[in-house]
Scaffold this motif. Structure first.
Motif, PDB file in Angstrom:
ATOM      1  N   ASP A 400       8.595  12.783   2.471  1.00  0.00           N
ATOM      2  CA  ASP A 400       7.264  12.303   2.829  1.00  0.00           C
ATOM      3  C   ASP A 400       7.352  10.799   2.978  1.00  0.00           C
ATOM      4  N   ALA A 401       6.587  10.213   3.911  1.00  0.00           N
ATOM      5  CA  ALA A 401       6.754   8.786   4.170  1.00  0.00           C
ATOM      6  C   ALA A 401       5.424   8.135   4.521  1.00  0.00           C
ATOM      7  N   ILE A 402       5.307   6.845   4.127  1.00  0.00           N
ATOM      8  CA  ILE A 402       4.238   5.957   4.573  1.00  0.00           C
ATOM      9  C   ILE A 402       4.831   5.112   5.696  1.00  0.00           C
ATOM     10  N   VAL A 403       4.217   5.145   6.882  1.00  0.00           N
ATOM     11  CA  VAL A 403       4.777   4.471   8.061  1.00  0.00           C
ATOM     12  C   VAL A 403       3.861   3.315   8.453  1.00  0.00           C
ATOM     13  N   GLU A 441      13.087   0.285  12.089  1.00  0.00           N
ATOM     14  CA  GLU A 441      13.438   0.383  13.499  1.00  0.00           C
ATOM     15  C   GLU A 441      12.680  -0.722  14.228  1.00  0.00           C
ATOM     16  N   SER A 442      13.442  -1.641  14.844  1.00  0.00           N
ATOM     17  CA  SER A 442      12.808  -2.801  15.471  1.00  0.00           C
ATOM     18  C   SER A 442      13.370  -3.022  16.860  1.00  0.00           C
ATOM     19  N   ILE A 449       8.372   0.583  10.057  1.00  0.00           N
ATOM     20  CA  ILE A 449       8.975   0.641   8.717  1.00  0.00           C
ATOM     21  C   ILE A 449       8.465   1.898   8.015  1.00  0.00           C
ATOM     22  N   LYS A 450       9.415   2.675   7.430  1.00  0.00           N
ATOM     23  CA  LYS A 450       9.042   3.900   6.729  1.00  0.00           C
ATOM     24  C   LYS A 450       9.440   3.801   5.261  1.00  0.00           C
TER      25      LYS A 450
END
Length: 455
Positions: A400-403, A441-442, A449-450
Motif C-alpha cells: 500500500d502506498a501514499i503517492v 520517479e522524476s 514519490i511513493k
C-alpha cells in the motif's frame, strides 16, 4: 639468513632435498639388496655373468665323452656334480640296451624301455624348446648309451632378470611407496599453507562488533606469518582511525546542535523586529523588503530545524515512538494544514485518498508528519512552475502506498531554491527507521514519490 630459514621457500627447498635424499638412499638399499640376493642365489654365476647355452652343451658333451668307465656309480656321480652346479636341472641315462637306467629330478613320465622311434620322437619334441635339452653319448663307445640334460631356459637369462622376476614386485612396491611418501609430505605441506590462507580469508570476511575485520593469531614467522602480522596491523590502524572518526563525528554533531540552538535566539529576535516594522507605515518597496525578509527568516528557521533533525537522527537521539494510527486520516489532517499555503501560491491541489484494506500502520506519527512536510515543502520550492500537486493512495498485491506527484521540471533540472538535500536525507532515514520503503520517479514532466508499506 635467519629470516630465510624461516621462509616457505626454505621449507620447500628442504622438502625437495629430503625427497631426493630419500630416493637416493632407497635406490642404494635396493641395489645392496639385489646384490646380496644375487650373490646368495647365483653363487659363481654372477661372477661369470650369464650362462651360455653353447658352453653348457659343449661341457656336457665333453664330460660325457670323456668318461673312461661307464657304470651306474660313475653316472650317478656325474649327475650329482651337475646337480650341485645347476639345481634346477634334470638328467637321465639310457644305456646301450635302451633301458632307462638312472634319472635325477625328472618330472615327466619317461618309459622304462626306449626304442629308436621313441628316441627320435623325444629329440624332435625337445629340440629348440623349453626346457633346454642336450643329448650326449657316454664314453667313446656308443653302446654305452646316452645321457640327457634338461634345464629351464630361464637359467640362461641374465642374473638381474631372474632376480627381478623373483623380487620385482617388492622393487616396484618400494618405488611406489617412495613416490607416495613424497606426495603425502607435499600434500601435508601445501595443505598447511592452504589452511592458513583460508583462515586469513575468513578473518577478512568476519566482522567484529565495530564492523571491522577480526585480528588473527600469528603462529609462525614465515611469509604467511608476515602477511598475518601486516593484516593485524592494518586492522589496528583501521580501528584507531574509526575511533578517531567517531570522536570527530560526535564533536561535529554537538557543534551543529549547539549552533542550531544558538541561532534560534537571534532569529527569534529578527522575526519579532520584522513583525514590528511591518506594522509601520512603509512605502511599497519597504513593504516588499519586509515580506522578503520574513520569507528568508522562515526559510532559515526551516533549514535550522532540518539541520537539527538530521543531526539527531544521525546520532540516534531523535525521539521515536511507534503507534497504530489510521494513516489515511492522519495524512488528511496533514494536508489540511498545507492546503491554504498551496492555495496562496495558486497551486491546483488534488487529493484522492482511497482507504486501504488495512488503514492501520504501526509508525511514529511525528516522523510521518515530518516526512510529509518535507516532501510538500520540496514541491512548493522546486515545482512551483508546474502549479500542480496531487496526493493519492495506491494498492497492489505487494504494498500500500501514499503517492505525492507534481508537474514541475524534475529533480535533474536546476531550481532557483536548490538546497543541500538535507530534507530528502531526513526523509530517507525516517522511512527506513519506520521499516517502510520509498521510491522516486522524476523527469521533465514532473516528479512522483511513493511511500510504501509492504504487506
Amino acid at each position: 639468513m635467519k629470516r630465510f630459514f624461516r621462509s616457505l621457500l626454505a621449507k620447500y627447498m628442504f622438502l625437495i632435498l629430503l625427497a631426493m635424499s630419500i630416493v637416493q638412499v632407497s635406490y642404494l638399499i635396493i641395489a645392496l639388496f639385489v646384490f646380496g640376493v644375487s650373490s646368495n642365489t647365483q653363487g659363481d654365476t654372477l661372477n661369470n655373468h650369464t650362462i651360455e647355452e653353447g658352453d653348457v652343451e659343449e661341457k656336457w658333451h665333453q664330460e660325457a665323452n670323456g668318461m673312461q668307465v661307464v657304470t651306474s656309480e660313475t653316472i650317478e656321480e656325474h649327475f650329482t656334480k651337475w646337480k650341485q652346479q645347476h639345481p634346477k636341472a634334470s638328467m637321465f641315462w639310457v644305456d646301450g640296451q635302451g633301458t632307462l637306467a638312472n634319472q635325477v629330478n625328472v618330472k615327466e613320465q619317461l618309459p622304462a624301455e626306449w626304442s629308436a622311434v621313441y628316441t627320435a620322437k623325444f629329440i624332435k619334441q625337445h629340440y629348440g624348446g623349453d626346457p633346454f635339452t642336450v643329448i650326449a653319448f657316454v664314453g667313446q663307445d656308443e653302446m654305452n648309451g646316452f645321457i640327457v640334460l634338461e634345464m629351464p631356459r630361464s637359467e640362461f637369462d641374465p642374473p638381474l632378470k631372474n632376480i627381478y622376476d623373483e623380487y620385482g614386485l617388492i622393487f616396484v612396491s618400494g618405488v611406489i611407496f617412495i613416490i607416495f611418501l613424497f606426495l603425502l609430505v607435499s600434500f601435508l605441506f601445501f595443505r598447511s599453507i592452504r589452511k592458513r590462507l583460508l583462515q586469513l580469508q575468513e578473518a577478512m570476511e568476519i566482522r567484529d562488533v565495530d564492523g571491522l575485520p577480526i585480528e588473527i593469531t600469528v603462529k609462525k614467522k614465515d611469509e604467511i606469518g608476515q602477511l598475518e602480522k601486516t593484516f593485524n596491523q592494518m586492522v589496528f590502524e583501521l580501528r584507531e582511525s574509526k575511533q578517531s572518526e567517531q570522536k570527530e563525528e560526535q564533536l561535529r554533531r554537538e557543534l551543529i546542535a549547539n549552533l542550531s540552538h544558538d541561532l534560534r535566539t537571534p532569529l527569534t529576535k529578527v522575526r519579532a523586529q520584522t513583525y514590528s516594522i511591518a506594522k509601520e507605515d512603509l512605502s511599497e518597496e519597504g513593504q516588499k523588503a519586509i515580506e522578503s525578509l520574513e520569507a528568508s527568516v522562515v526559510n532559515i528557521d526551516r533549514l535550522i530545524e532540518n539541520l537539527m533533525s538530521y543531526t539527531l537522527l544521525m546520532a540516534s537521539k531523535y525521539k521515536f515512538e511507534t503507534k497504530d494510527i489510521d494513516v489515511i486520516r492522519y495524512v488528511r489532517e496533514c494536508l489540511a494544514l498545507w492546503y491554504p499555503v498551496f492555495e496562496k501560491e495558486e497551486f491546483k491541489f488534488e487529493v484522492n485518498l482511497t482507504p486501504f484494506e488495512q488503514n492501520k500502520w504501526k509508525i511514529d506519527p511525528i516522523w510521518l508528519g515530518s516526512i510529509i512536510d518535507n516532501l510538500l515543502q520540496n514541491v512548493l520550492r522546486h515545482a512551483k512552475s508546474g502549479g500542480y500537486i496531487c496526493v493519492k493512495t495506491e494498492s497492489t498485491n505487494l504494498y500500500d502506498a501514499i503517492v505525492i506527484s507534481d508537474k514541475g521540471n524534475g529533480m535533474k533540472n536546476e531550481s532557483d531554491e536548490a538546497g543541500a538535500g538535507i530534507g530528502l536525507s531526513i526523509v530517507d532515514m525516517m522511512v527506513k527507521g519506520m521499516k517502510l520503503d520509498w521510491d522516486i520517479e522524476s523527469s521533465e514532466a514532473g516528479t512522483t514519490i511513493k511511500l510504501k508499506k509492504y504487506k
